[in-house]
Every structure is written in structure tokens, then in C-alpha cells.
Design a protein around this motif. Structure first.
Motif, mmCIF file in Angstrom:
data_model
loop_
_atom_site.group_PDB
_atom_site.id
_atom_site.type_symbol
_atom_site.label_atom_id
_atom_site.label_comp_id
_atom_site.label_asym_id
_atom_site.label_seq_id
_atom_site.Cartn_x
_atom_site.Cartn_y
_atom_site.Cartn_z
ATOM 1 N N GLN A 112 0.840 -1.207 0.000
ATOM 2 C CA GLN A 112 0.000 0.000 0.000
ATOM 3 C C GLN A 112 0.873 1.255 0.000
ATOM 4 O OE1 GLN A 112 -2.097 -1.362 3.536
ATOM 5 N NE2 GLN A 112 -4.041 -1.381 2.417
ATOM 6 N N PHE A 145 2.323 1.644 -3.517
ATOM 7 C CA PHE A 145 1.339 2.135 -4.499
ATOM 8 C C PHE A 145 1.135 3.650 -4.312
ATOM 9 C CE2 PHE A 145 -1.195 -1.040 -7.006
ATOM 10 C CZ PHE A 145 -0.358 -2.117 -6.801
ATOM 11 N N LYS A 146 1.145 4.087 -3.062
ATOM 12 C CA LYS A 146 0.965 5.515 -2.785
ATOM 13 C C LYS A 146 2.178 6.304 -3.279
ATOM 14 C CE LYS A 146 -0.168 8.632 0.937
ATOM 15 N NZ LYS A 146 -0.188 8.885 2.361
ATOM 16 N N GLU A 147 3.344 5.818 -2.945
ATOM 17 C CA GLU A 147 4.573 6.548 -3.284
ATOM 18 C C GLU A 147 4.767 6.642 -4.797
ATOM 19 O OE1 GLU A 147 8.019 4.996 -1.301
ATOM 20 O OE2 GLU A 147 9.377 5.928 -2.763
ATOM 21 N N HIS A 148 4.436 5.565 -5.508
ATOM 22 C CA HIS A 148 4.705 5.526 -6.949
ATOM 23 C C HIS A 148 3.480 5.820 -7.806
ATOM 24 C CE1 HIS A 148 8.805 4.174 -6.324
ATOM 25 N NE2 HIS A 148 8.343 3.362 -5.397
ATOM 26 N N HIS A 149 2.418 6.323 -7.198
ATOM 27 C CA HIS A 149 1.209 6.685 -7.948
ATOM 28 C C HIS A 149 0.688 5.473 -8.735
ATOM 29 C CE1 HIS A 149 -1.780 9.156 -9.698
ATOM 30 N NE2 HIS A 149 -1.159 9.537 -10.784
ATOM 31 N N LEU A 186 -2.097 4.089 -8.445
ATOM 32 C CA LEU A 186 -3.557 4.044 -8.532
ATOM 33 C C LEU A 186 -4.066 5.418 -8.942
ATOM 34 C CD1 LEU A 186 -5.168 4.397 -5.006
ATOM 35 C CD2 LEU A 186 -2.709 4.512 -5.349
ATOM 36 N N THR A 192 -7.668 -1.292 -7.593
ATOM 37 C CA THR A 192 -6.525 -1.353 -6.684
ATOM 38 C C THR A 192 -6.586 -2.494 -5.659
ATOM 39 O OG1 THR A 192 -6.392 1.036 -6.980
ATOM 40 C CG2 THR A 192 -5.054 0.084 -5.212
ATOM 41 N N LEU A 195 -3.651 -5.216 -5.269
ATOM 42 C CA LEU A 195 -2.906 -5.365 -4.013
ATOM 43 C C LEU A 195 -2.915 -6.824 -3.554
ATOM 44 C CD1 LEU A 195 -4.134 -2.189 -2.089
ATOM 45 C CD2 LEU A 195 -1.798 -2.604 -2.893
ATOM 46 N N ASN A 233 3.149 2.345 -13.355
ATOM 47 C CA ASN A 233 3.401 2.643 -11.949
ATOM 48 C C ASN A 233 2.989 1.504 -11.021
ATOM 49 O OD1 ASN A 233 4.410 5.073 -12.758
ATOM 50 N ND2 ASN A 233 2.616 6.273 -12.164
#
Lengths: 781, 157
Positions: free
Chosen positions: B90, B93-97, B99, B105, B109, B143
Motif C-alpha cells: 500500500q 502504491f501511494k509513493e509511486h502513484h 492508482l 486497486t 494489491l 506505476n
């Protein structure tokens, strides 16, 4: 500190990553006693309804007993346009396969589907009109025989334009190339299909419609008008939206029905579309045929274009943009950014017994850019000029550049984008590799496309389309609460674009706060100003501009209050890092304290300053163009017709990037939808209008295996056509990719004499072209 | 309609449900267990948005009946974060955009969790091949691949 320009992680993500995002189906599941609707849909493309029968104990609504007041209607005010109304449920005639005829109410979706099977609809099927050629046949039956059709049985728009010197330019040209193009029917295919939940509150007579939509305010207007009650009785709420790409922009018949049933039965009602319904009867797009003549000078100057464009727009119109959206965009924007002076176009919409069309990411531009850029490559090949060179000769370097249709293109980096492509891709080395591959029977090709993406346009541009409902402006309400946090309320309605993050970055810079102090409220007609929602790559430009303007007004208020508290002059106040201070001194007041005073100690405010801190501003610009050059490298397997996409490069100019990571995400996603358009996705119908690609086993969105690494290079031309400096970028990937890919395939197949002007370029289509070329060679021998 | 009373073990917790035998696991998770993080994109097993783990293996919850899951351990997206702390996937996914709209998503995941569990050092080609079982319409996948790669190195540290 500048927040704009940084790749901040998105504020949207934490909930979405934990499964806490609330989408419309989740709302339905969490609404107590919520009934579910299932639609009974036409199994045939055309016919007359003879009878509808069902057991007495099944709750069924048909056109006869669904309490509606009007059909759904949007129109253009122009003489060459035939307005077409859409009934919420088909009454006596069905006009496309999947058209809703009746609806059934059940306690669950499963039960509603079971009950729907007990509804028997007898239809006297008639011969449908499916293909463009059938629609234009002199003996064609009209899909709307009840309407006067002065331009032909199925011609519902016939727009003409010509510059004065067109014929002369065609005659004087050294070379005229005549080409035919075909774009086949596609679906925007959001992974979340459509859906709506309506809850009627008998205590106040108001209905809340929670819907997966891009245009909450427009939906409110449309539903209220069709059902005949004041807009004040309807609240539209947009929860998380699982992708839209245009498909959730126009008003669906089913959403109107959901509200009608909820108000009639006084019970919560939901309709959650399944994938079959979505492919069959949600909006389709880009079913076009073009014939284009391009006139060139021997030295590669594009002098004139003469175009005949026809769009198959299906059985009905759409609200609010109408079926005119595709043919009229193609009409106005076909010449692209090139410097040609002479342009003639005839653009028609024909109605057929297929699902109606609506905008899909790029609207007509993936198809017209494919056509124009194929024309440039064909001319380059015939004239012996390089593909980059012929574009360099014809692209503008002086701005504003005026298109032959009068549209003004603001400064961009069209020629510079070619320079970057040249630096980043070694064309000579590729040609060597291509030649040696060919000796092994392998067909490599490279293709480029150059285009401008018209974005962020307000009312003036839409007014040119003579729309009864003219979209454009966006309004932002800003409020700083007593704790010093800011709420921005916007009419735009993001659904995956990360607008809450990017607007908070813009506002953080404008108001000297950190982005986490800013909350963006959207998607609720009770809590946001009237606006046009999110479409046409507009929201960062429009809503971004509106919040920036409103922030300036809020800064003025803050400065006046700070000046009073600090005993200074308004114009000496600067706002930064959470403080309003006197410039060049250490004297300042924290914004948190100032906000308390503004709300709780109004007696300390200077004369003429009202209590509270809030501002409203509307932004309505004439628009801007982002621009890009795409490059694709492919290998075509001539035995199977398979295309292996090996490289994809994007050089783009979106002006000021507010959040570069989000911009690149838009480009990645856009390009992949363009790859889909170019190679894979097609809503195939048989001659009777039955959809053959009715599941994701047949309609083929790319997986990660079909997608190469996408390499992106940024340019930045910043000008005052957008007050944030940002240009829209949402559609460019999809606009440019098909052209680059078809050019690359055609480049690969030059040795076989094959030119590909049809998309998607599926294996069977490529094989047919290769076989045809081989047969011609044999004939020639 | 006949209803079955049964127990489902989801994210380590027991849920008693009364369901029709024909009810899918996806519908049961969403409607009877309040776990709406599992999404339905196609309901015919192609898009993978509804992917959950059944005894550690990724499955399409739209293609299984809940009654088939008796006695199994089910993991859904709601069980990924622990005490408010995001799982490395999670975070990545947030850091690398990884979603945009977020609808596919949860499925990605859960798929990624299972494949990193099975092979933390999975090669790039195999990773892409495995991830090709799910569809995403927003991100263009780039991403997502980067995020899963990044999480795998974070998790193997």
C-alpha cells in the motif's frame, strides 16, 4: 516554499488503498431496505413493441406507468441539426439492441434479475440500419421515421465549411493525396460500470441521487427537468467514481428511472450496471469514416485539406453535448496545428440502430489525428521527405496560430517537441537495424504523431457550438474556518485525477499554508457551487484557475485584517508560512489567530470588512492547447498480423506541471487507451446490430503484457492563456498514440506496399491488407 | 430460496452469514460481511478487481460461491493494513502513484501480495506476466509494476 511543481503523494490514496473508498455499489449495499432494479432490454436492434406482459405480483414499470414528464432532450441551435429525444423507457419502438423497455424492482439484484425473466416482451422485429453506408442509402428506412428528416432519411447533422481559396489551392498544388480512413466503434470501459442509488426523504420531499457521474450539477438539472420537479428537490452526490473517461458524462436513461421509481415507491432504489449492460447499452464512440484529400507543394508544404467526415452516432442523442460532439469536433479540429490556409469540410452524423455515442477520452481527436498524421506520412513518403522534416516544415512557430476554422492556438512547443524526439531517438541507428531485420524477414517500423490538445476552454468556445446547454465556467468557493484551515468547494467533479491533491498544492502556495490544511469538497450539489464537472481535460485549468482567483480575494481580506491588527498598511502585508506579516519585518500574526479574530472578534475588524473569511470566484477562459509528439516502434509479424509494440516515447508540453507524477500518470493511462484504440478494442456488431464483443473475453482492453515502458520528456511553455500556467493533459495520450502506432505499422510494411488507415489494426485486418497487397503483386506480374 | 447458515473466516475474524447457496463470495463479502473493499468490475472472471486470497492463493471472488469457502482462510484488502499502518504494498502504491480511481486497486494489491509471498525475488518478466491477470484502465500499469517492484525490495530487506 513552493508546493506547485512537486510530486506529492495524493491525499486521495490512503482510503482507496485500504478498501475504504465508497463507490456507488458500496452505497447501495450500505443503504437499508434498498431495492434493486433490473432492466428488461431489447434483444433486437429495431422493431415495434407488440406487447409487454408480466405476472401481477411482479413490480414492473414500463413507459406506460413510469411517472416521467418529458423525454431527455438536448439540442444544438443550428439549421443543419435534427434534435432527437430519448424516452426514459422505449414506448412503441425499439431502436437498438439493449435499449431499456421495462424495469423490475426486487429486494436484491439477483431477485430483480429473476423477476425480469418473467417479463415477456413481444417485438415485431424490423430490418435495422447498422452501417454508415446503409444509413446513407437512398432507399434507407429512417431510424426516426416519426421525425422530419430534411437532409436524408438518417442524416441528423450535415455541417459544411470552406475557406475561399480551397479549389484554387487544390488545382495549384504539386501533389494531391486522397485517402480513406476508418475508426471502429469503441467503449470507454471504466472498470467500474455505471450505477445510481436514489433515496427519497418524505419528511422534506427531497431525493438524494448518489451516482457515478462526471457532471453532478448537470445531472441534477436534467433529472429534475425530465421528471418535472424543481431542482431544489434533488441533491446529487458523487461518491468515489471508478473511472469514467467520458462514459459518465452524459445523462443515462437509467439514472432518471432510478429517481422516478424511488420517488414513486418512496423507497430507496439502486441500479448497478453489469458489464454486459455496460458494453451493450452504455455509451459507445468513434465509429467514423473519412475521405480526405491533402494538397501539398513539392517541397512538402501542406496547402489544403478537403474532407468528408461521417460519424455513426447510433440511435439517440446524449445530454448535454448531443451527438454533434464527435462530428463537430472533427469538423473544427481536423487541420490540427499545421499552417495550412485552405480547408473544406463536410461533416455528417448519421443515426443508426446502434447504441448512442457520447464523448470518450479524446472524442474525435484520436481518429482525426490518426487521419491527419497518416496523411503527413503518406505525403512525406511520396515526396521523399523525412517524417520529422515534413512536420517541421508545416508546424507553427509563431503564436497565436490561427487554424483555418478560426480557432486560435496559444504558444506551444510544436517544433521543439520534434527536436527532443530527434535527440532522444537515434533514427539513423534504427534505420540500420530495420534494414538488417528485414533481411531476416522481420518487419520493424517507427512512427510519429504531432498534435495540439485543446483544453481548459470555457463558455466562449462552447458557445461556438450553438449548444442549448452551454458549458464552460467553473466557480470556486473558498472559506477559511476559525481554526485557520481552508475549504475549497468546486463544481468540477474529479474521479481519479487527483484534483484534491493538485488544488491543495495550488492553494498552499497562494495562501501560505501546507496542503494538509486545505480540504477540497466536490461532487455534492448541496455543498458545491453550480459547475460543469470534470471532462475535456479541463479541471486543473478551470477549477485550478477559479481557486487561484478566489485565493487572491481571500488574501486581500487577510491582508486588510492583518494590517489592522499589525497597525500597518494593507499593501505591506505578505502572507507566507502560516503568517501574515509586514514585509521586511518580524512583525506578523499567525493565520490561525487571524482566522479566530475574523470569526470570533468581529468588533476588531476594520471598517468595511465583513466577519468570516470567504471568497468566491468564477474562471471562464477561452482555452489553451497543450501539445505533444509521440513516437512508437513496432515489429509486425506478417504471418500472424500481430503487432509487437516495442517502444513508446512521449514529448509533451502541459505548461506548468502542478504535480509531475500525476501528469505522468495521466499520460501513461492515456497512451494505453490509445494503444487499445490502435490495436485491440472494437465493439463488433453483426449485420443485425447484435453486439458480438459483449464480454471482456471479446472486447480486449490491454493488460500489462501489451504495454511497453512509456518514456516521457517534458517541455514547458507557460503563458497567460491559463492563469495557473497549467494546460490540460488528460486526453493527449489517447489522441496521439493511435496515429504514431499506425504510422509505425505502415512504416514496417512499406516493403509489402501496405498502408494502414483503419483502427484498430487487428491481426485479421493486417492479414487482409497483406494478402491484398500480395495478390496485387501477383496480378502485376 | 434455501438459505445456508455458515461461518466464513475473513482476515482472521469469524463471520456468521445466512446465504443462498448460489451467492458468490464477492457478493457475500460485500453484502453480508460489510467488506465493500472488494470490487466487481466484470462478474465473469476477467478483470480481477474482485481478487481475494483463499488460503493464500489469489482467486476471483466473483467466480466462487461463498459456500465453497467453508473452512478456508480468506484475506481481503481490509486486512492488509495493521493497526492503521499501511502494508508495504500500500505504501509503495501511494509513493509511486500506482492508482488513480482506485477501483481495481484492491484486486491488484491482493494479487501482488500473493505473488510476492510465493516468490519475493520474482523476475521482471514473471512479475508482468502475473500482473497481467488483472485489468487497470487508469494507470497504464507502469506505476503498478514499479510499485510492486519497490514493495518487493522493501519487503525482502
Amino acid at each position: 516554499m513552493n508546493w506547485v511543481g512537486r510530486s506529492l503523494p495524493r491525499v486521495e490514496d490512503r482510503a482507496l488503498l485500504q478498501g475504504q473508498g465508497r463507490y456507488v455499489a458500496d452505497i447501495a449495499d450500505q443503504t437499508r431496505s434498498c431495492k434493486h432494479l433490473a432492466f428488461v432490454r431489447s434483444p433486437v436492434a429495431a422493431g415495434r413493441i407488440v406487447s409487454i406482459s408480466y405476472p401481477e405480483d411482479v413490480v414492473v414499470f414500463t413507459a406506460d406507468n413510469l411517472p416521467t414528464v418529458k423525454p431527455i432532450r438536448a439540442a444544438l441551435d443550428r439549421p443543419d441539426f435534427v434534435p432527437i429525444e430519448t424516452p426514459v423507457l422505449a414506448s412503441s419502438v425499439v431502436r437498438h439492441s439493449g435499449e431499456p423497455i421495462a424495469l423490475v424492482v426486487g429486494d436484491t439484484r439477483a431477485e430483480a434479475e429473476d423477476l425480469a425473466e418473467q417479463v415477456v416482451v413481444e417485438i415485431d422485429a424490423t430490418d435495422p440500419v447498422i452501417r454508415i453506408a446503409d444509413a446513407l442509402d437512398p432507399g434507407a428506412v429512417s431510424v426516426h421515421s416519426e421525425l422530419p428528416m430534411p437532409m436524408g432519411a438518417n442524416v441528423v447533422l450535415d455541417a459544411h465549411f470552406s475557406t475561399e481559396g480551397l479549389d484554387a489551392a487544390m488545382l495549384a498544388a504539386d501533389e494531391v493525396f486522397e485517402l480513406k480512413f476508418r475508426s471502429h466503434r469503441q467503449s470507454a470501459l471504466p472498470i467500474e460500470a455505471r450505477g445510481a442509488v436514489a433515496v427519497h426523504d418524505i419528511s422534506n420531499g427531497r431525493t438524494t441521487l448518489t451516482a457515478s457521474t462526471q457532471m453532478p450539477h448537470v445531472l441534477r438539472t436534467a433529472v429534475s427537468d425530465v421528471l418535472g420537479f424543481p431542482e431544489s428537490e434533488l441533491r446529487v452526490v458523487v461518491p468515489e467514481v471508478g473511472g469514467a473517461f467520458g462514459q459518465k458524462m452524459c445523462v443515462p436513461r437509467e439514472y432518471v428511472a432510478v429517481v422516478a421509481v424511488a420517488r414513486h415507491l418512496k423507497t430507496p432504489v439502486a441500479w448497478i450496471e453489469d458489464r454486459l449492460e455496460n458494453l451493450l447499452a452504455s455509451w459507445h464512440s468513434r465509429d467514423h469514416e473519412y475521405e480526405i484529400r491533402g494538397a501539398f507543394s513539392r517541397d512538402g508544404r501542406l496547402l489544403a485539406i478537403d474532407a468528408d467526415l461521417i460519424c455513426n452516432v447510433g440511435a439517440y442523442s446524449n445530454y448535454p453535448v448531443t451527438f454533434g460532439v464527435e462530428p463537430l469536433m472533427a469538423f473544427a479540429e481536423l487541420p490540427g496545428p499545421y499552417k495550412l490556409r485552405e480547408y473544406r469540410v463536410r461533416s455528417r452524423a448519421v443515426t443508426t440502430n446502434l447504441c448512442p455515442i457520447a464523448p470518450y477520452r479524446g472524442v474525435s481527436r484520436p481518429a482525426i489525428t490518426m487521419a491527419l498524421e497518416r496523411l503527413m506520412d503518406v505525403a512525406a513518403g511520396k515526396l521523399g521527405i523525412g517524417a520529422l522534416e515534413i512536420r517541421r516544415i508545416n508546424l507553427p512557430s509563431e503564436f497565436p496560430h490561427r487554424m483555418p476554422t478560426g480557432i486560435s492556438i496559444d504558444p506551444g512547443s510544436y517544433v521543439e517537441s520534434l527536436d527532443v524526439v530527434q535527440q532522444e531517438f537515434d533514427l539513423q541507428a534504427f534505420r540500420v537495424r530495420q534494414k538488417s531485420a528485414l533481411t531476416e524477414g522481420r518487419f520493424l517500423g517507427v512512427g510519429v504523431s504531432v498534435f495540439g490538445e485543446r483544453t481548459g476552454y470555457g463558455t466562449p468556445a462552447f458557445a461556438a457550438r450553438a449548444m442549448e446547454i452551454t458549458p464552460g465556467y467553473e466557480t470556486a468557493h473558498l472559506e477559511m474556518n476559525p481554526s485557520g484551515d481552508v475549504t475549497a468547494r468546486i463544481g468540477a467533479s474529479p474521479h481519479g485525477q487527483g484534483l484534491a491533491t493538485t488544488l491543495s498544492q495550488i492553494l498552499a502556495d497562494e495562501l501560505g499554508l501546507t496542503p494538509d490544511r486545505i480540504q477540497v469538497v466536490h461532487g455534492d450539489t448541496d455543498r458545491t457551487p453550480y459547475g460543469w464537472g470534470t471532462f475535456a481535460s479541463r479541471s486543473l485549468v478551470l477549477a485550478g484557475g477559479a481557486v487561484k482567483q478566489a485565493a487572491a480575494l481571500l488574501r486581500d481580506q487577510i491582508s486588510r485584517i492583518a494590517a489592522e491588527l499589525l497597525e500597518a498598511r494593507d499593501e505591506d502585508i505578505v502572507i507566507e508560512a502560516g503568517l501574515a506579516k509586514v514585509a521586511g519585518t518580524n512583525s506578523g500574526v499567525p493565520l490561525d489567530d487571524l482566522a479566530r479574530v475574523a470569526h470570533h472578534q468581529a468588533h476588531r475588524l476594520p471598517d468595511g470588512v465583513e466577519p468570516g473569511l470567504s471568497a468566491v470566484s468564477t474562471y471562464d477562459p477561452s482555452g489553451t492547447f497543450s501539445n505533444a509528439c509521440h513516437l512508437a516502434v513496432v515489429e509486425v509479424d506478417t504471418i500472424t498480423g500481430h503487432v509487437d509494440l516495442q517502444k513508446f516515447l512521449v514529448v509533451e508540453d502541459a505548461g506548468q506541471l502542478v504535480n509531475p507524477q500525476i501528469v505522468e500518470g495521466q499520460i501513461h493511462g492515456g497512451v494505453v487507451q490509445g494503444i487499445a484504440n490502435a490495436l485491440y478494442e472494437e465493439l463488433v456488431h453483426d449485420d443485425q446490430g447484435n453486439l458480438l464483443a459483449s464480454s471482456l473475453m471479446d472486447y480486449l482492453p490491454p493488460t500489462v503484457m501489451e504495454v511497453p515502458e512509456i518514456e516521457i520528456h517534458h517541455l514547458a511553455t507557460i503563458n497567460d492563456s491559463s492563469i495557473t500556467g497549467a494546460k490540460g493533459i488528460g486526453e493527449g495520450g489517447t489522441i496521439g498514440a493511435p496515429a504514431a502506432i499506425l504510422n509505425a505499422i505502415s512504416d514496417a510494411l512499406i516493403p509489402l506496399g501496405v498502408s494502414v488507415n483503419e483502427m484498430p489494426a487487428t491481426p485479421s485486418r493486417l492479414r487482409a491488407l497483406i494478402r491484398e497487397a500480395e495478390a496485387e503483386k501477383v496480378m502485376a506480374i | 430460496m434455501t438459505f445456508e447458515s455458515m461461518e466464513l473466516k475473513i482476515n482472521g475474524q469469524s463471520h456468521r452469514v445466512e446465504i443462498e447457496a448460489r451467492k458468490t463470495l464477492a457478493d457475500t463479502l460485500r453484502e453480508d460481511c460489510g467488506l465493500t473493499g472488494t470490487h466487481l468490475g466484470c462478474e465473469h472472471g476477467v478483470c480481477g478487481a474482485c481478487t481475494v486470497l483463499l488460503d493464500g492463493e489469489p482467486i476471483r471472488s466473483c467466480l466462487m460461491f461463498a459456500v465453497q469457502c467453508r473452512g478456508s482462510e480468506i484475506e481481503t484488502v481490509e486486512g492488509l493494513a495493521e493497526d492503521g499502518e499501511l502494508h508495504p504494498l500500500q505504501e509503495a502504491f501511494k509513493e509511486h502513484h500506482g492508482l488513480q480511481c482506485g477501483f481495481c486497486t484492491p484486486g491488484f494489491l491482493m494479487l501482488a501480495k500473493s505473488l510476492l509471498q510465493a516468490d519475493p525475488d520474482i523476475g521482471d518478466e514473471d512479475l508482468r506476466e502475473m500482473l497481467s491477470s488483472n485489468l487497470c484502465r487508469c494507470t497504464g500499469y507502469q506505476n503498478i509494476v514499479t510499485a510492486v517492484r519497490s514493495a518487493s525490495s522493501r519487503m525482502s530487506q
